[in-house]
Write a protein that holds these residues in place. Structure first.
Motif, PDB file in Angstrom:
ATOM      1  N   SER A 177       0.821  -1.202   0.000  1.00  0.00           N
ATOM      2  CA  SER A 177       0.000   0.000   0.000  1.00  0.00           C
ATOM      3  C   SER A 177       0.858   1.256   0.000  1.00  0.00           C
ATOM      4  CB  SER A 177      -0.899  -0.003   1.243  1.00  0.00           C
ATOM      5  OG  SER A 177      -1.684   1.164   1.286  1.00  0.00           O
ATOM      6  N   GLY A 178       0.285   2.324  -0.546  1.00  0.00           N
ATOM      7  CA  GLY A 178       0.958   3.614  -0.538  1.00  0.00           C
ATOM      8  C   GLY A 178      -0.033   4.727  -0.808  1.00  0.00           C
ATOM      9  N   VAL A 179       0.492   5.918  -1.007  1.00  0.00           N
ATOM     10  CA  VAL A 179      -0.300   7.111  -1.307  1.00  0.00           C
ATOM     11  C   VAL A 179      -0.221   7.355  -2.806  1.00  0.00           C
ATOM     12  CG1 VAL A 179      -0.451   9.600  -0.915  1.00  0.00           C
ATOM     13  CG2 VAL A 179       0.140   8.093   0.971  1.00  0.00           C
ATOM     14  N   THR A 180      -1.332   7.709  -3.434  1.00  0.00           N
ATOM     15  CA  THR A 180      -1.344   7.930  -4.875  1.00  0.00           C
ATOM     16  C   THR A 180      -0.523   9.162  -5.263  1.00  0.00           C
ATOM     17  OG1 THR A 180      -3.313   9.327  -4.903  1.00  0.00           O
ATOM     18  CG2 THR A 180      -3.653   6.930  -5.054  1.00  0.00           C
ATOM     19  N   ALA A 181      -0.112   9.185  -6.518  1.00  0.00           N
ATOM     20  CA  ALA A 181       0.611  10.337  -7.050  1.00  0.00           C
ATOM     21  C   ALA A 181      -0.271  11.582  -7.020  1.00  0.00           C
ATOM     22  CB  ALA A 181       1.084  10.049  -8.472  1.00  0.00           C
ATOM     23  N   VAL A 182      -1.576  11.405  -7.200  1.00  0.00           N
ATOM     24  CA  VAL A 182      -2.506  12.534  -7.132  1.00  0.00           C
ATOM     25  C   VAL A 182      -2.441  13.173  -5.745  1.00  0.00           C
ATOM     26  CG1 VAL A 182      -4.956  13.178  -7.204  1.00  0.00           C
ATOM     27  CG2 VAL A 182      -4.029  11.592  -8.901  1.00  0.00           C
ATOM     28  N   ALA A 183      -2.480  12.346  -4.698  1.00  0.00           N
ATOM     29  CA  ALA A 183      -2.401  12.858  -3.329  1.00  0.00           C
ATOM     30  C   ALA A 183      -1.043  13.475  -3.050  1.00  0.00           C
ATOM     31  CB  ALA A 183      -2.691  11.738  -2.331  1.00  0.00           C
ATOM     32  N   LEU A 235      -5.233  -3.086  11.245  1.00  0.00           N
ATOM     33  CA  LEU A 235      -5.861  -1.940  10.598  1.00  0.00           C
ATOM     34  C   LEU A 235      -7.290  -2.286  10.189  1.00  0.00           C
ATOM     35  CD1 LEU A 235      -2.990  -0.822   8.192  1.00  0.00           C
ATOM     36  CD2 LEU A 235      -3.314  -0.269  10.608  1.00  0.00           C
ATOM     37  N   ARG A 236      -8.131  -1.252  10.187  1.00  0.00           N
ATOM     38  CA  ARG A 236      -9.506  -1.404   9.721  1.00  0.00           C
ATOM     39  C   ARG A 236      -9.709  -0.454   8.549  1.00  0.00           C
ATOM     40  NH1 ARG A 236     -12.943  -4.395  12.107  1.00  0.00           N
ATOM     41  NH2 ARG A 236     -14.722  -3.097  11.570  1.00  0.00           N
ATOM     42  N   ALA A 237     -10.231  -0.979   7.460  1.00  0.00           N
ATOM     43  CA  ALA A 237     -10.412  -0.208   6.229  1.00  0.00           C
ATOM     44  C   ALA A 237     -11.110   1.118   6.499  1.00  0.00           C
ATOM     45  CB  ALA A 237     -11.211  -1.014   5.219  1.00  0.00           C
ATOM     46  N   GLY A 238     -10.542   2.191   5.949  1.00  0.00           N
ATOM     47  CA  GLY A 238     -11.133   3.513   6.050  1.00  0.00           C
ATOM     48  C   GLY A 238     -10.822   4.267   7.316  1.00  0.00           C
ATOM     49  N   GLU A 239     -10.166   3.611   8.280  1.00  0.00           N
ATOM     50  CA  GLU A 239      -9.833   4.291   9.530  1.00  0.00           C
ATOM     51  C   GLU A 239      -8.418   4.849   9.464  1.00  0.00           C
ATOM     52  OE1 GLU A 239     -10.561   1.823  12.949  1.00  0.00           O
ATOM     53  OE2 GLU A 239     -12.711   1.716  12.510  1.00  0.00           O
ATOM     54  N   ALA A 244       0.707  20.769   4.689  1.00  0.00           N
ATOM     55  CA  ALA A 244      -0.305  20.314   5.648  1.00  0.00           C
ATOM     56  C   ALA A 244       0.080  18.983   6.271  1.00  0.00           C
ATOM     57  CB  ALA A 244      -1.648  20.153   4.937  1.00  0.00           C
ATOM     58  N   VAL A 245      -0.673  18.605   7.291  1.00  0.00           N
ATOM     59  CA  VAL A 245      -0.594  17.268   7.873  1.00  0.00           C
ATOM     60  C   VAL A 245      -1.917  16.586   7.518  1.00  0.00           C
ATOM     61  CG1 VAL A 245      -0.442  15.909   9.984  1.00  0.00           C
ATOM     62  CG2 VAL A 245       0.895  18.013   9.759  1.00  0.00           C
ATOM     63  N   SER A 246      -1.833  15.405   6.930  1.00  0.00           N
ATOM     64  CA  SER A 246      -3.026  14.669   6.509  1.00  0.00           C
ATOM     65  C   SER A 246      -3.011  13.273   7.107  1.00  0.00           C
ATOM     66  CB  SER A 246      -3.054  14.542   4.983  1.00  0.00           C
ATOM     67  OG  SER A 246      -3.100  15.807   4.388  1.00  0.00           O
ATOM     68  N   ASP A 247      -4.206  12.780   7.418  1.00  0.00           N
ATOM     69  CA  ASP A 247      -4.313  11.410   7.904  1.00  0.00           C
ATOM     70  C   ASP A 247      -4.035  10.434   6.772  1.00  0.00           C
ATOM     71  OD1 ASP A 247      -4.988  11.864  10.597  1.00  0.00           O
ATOM     72  OD2 ASP A 247      -7.119  12.056  10.119  1.00  0.00           O
ATOM     73  N   LEU A 248      -3.450   9.319   7.125  1.00  0.00           N
ATOM     74  CA  LEU A 248      -3.274   8.178   6.234  1.00  0.00           C
ATOM     75  C   LEU A 248      -4.351   7.177   6.646  1.00  0.00           C
ATOM     76  CD1 LEU A 248      -1.519   6.637   4.149  1.00  0.00           C
ATOM     77  CD2 LEU A 248      -0.254   5.730   6.102  1.00  0.00           C
ATOM     78  N   TYR A 249      -5.124   6.685   5.664  1.00  0.00           N
ATOM     79  CA  TYR A 249      -6.229   5.769   5.949  1.00  0.00           C
ATOM     80  C   TYR A 249      -5.875   4.360   5.488  1.00  0.00           C
ATOM     81  CZ  TYR A 249      -8.845  10.001   6.817  1.00  0.00           C
ATOM     82  OH  TYR A 249      -9.267  11.210   7.322  1.00  0.00           O
ATOM     83  N   ALA A 250      -6.300   3.388   6.272  1.00  0.00           N
ATOM     84  CA  ALA A 250      -6.079   1.986   5.912  1.00  0.00           C
ATOM     85  C   ALA A 250      -6.884   1.650   4.664  1.00  0.00           C
ATOM     86  CB  ALA A 250      -6.480   1.071   7.057  1.00  0.00           C
ATOM     87  N   PRO A 251      -6.253   1.052   3.651  1.00  0.00           N
ATOM     88  CA  PRO A 251      -6.978   0.700   2.434  1.00  0.00           C
ATOM     89  C   PRO A 251      -7.810  -0.574   2.569  1.00  0.00           C
ATOM     90  CG  PRO A 251      -4.713   0.033   2.240  1.00  0.00           C
ATOM     91  CD  PRO A 251      -4.833   0.783   3.543  1.00  0.00           C
TER      92      PRO A 251
END
Length: 130
Positions: free
Chosen positions: A26-32, A51-55, A65-72
């Protein structure tokens, strides 16, 4: 706008997942990554974390900024990418390669978007097969 790799699955929160037989990546998209700006710090879950999906499962800090990372997906973290922790800029330069974040053993069926649906969501093109 970066293109979206066809062979991955995506969340609406801009995480990607390469689903494997036993372990998925898993990772963060290039868009993000592009929207965040220069990533300077990552707070990732520990190996063994459930991990629970979406949390939220961590944070991505950038110059903007600081952004949350969500479980996929629901799963257990089996590896954290030490290279990206040491050099968070890999999220910007190689989000689908060396900039991966977690390896997970998925424990449930993830509810993810395919490349076409994610590309439509973000207004991007789907990358041709490699």
């Amino acid at each position: 706008m970066p293109s979206v790799p066809r062979d991955l699955r995506y969340t609406k929160d801009h995480e990607w997942l390469a689903i494997g037989d036993d372990v998925s990546v898993s990772g963060v998209t290039a868009v993000a990554a592009e929207a965040l700006g220069d990533v300077v710090y990552l707070d990732l879950p520990a190996v063994g974390a459930t991990l629970r999906a979406g949390e939220p499962c961590g944070e991505v800090e950038s110059t903007k900024a600081v952004s949350d990372l969500y479980a996929p997906a629901d799963g257990v973290v089996v590896e954290v990418n030490a290279d990206v922790v040491a050099d968070p800029g890999l999220v910007n330069t190689e989000p689908y390669g060396r900039g991966w974040l977690l390896r997970l053993r998925i424990t449930g069926t993830p509810d993810l978007l395919d490349a076409q649906a994610y590309a439509a969501l973000v207004g991007a093109d789907v990358e041709e097969p490699r």
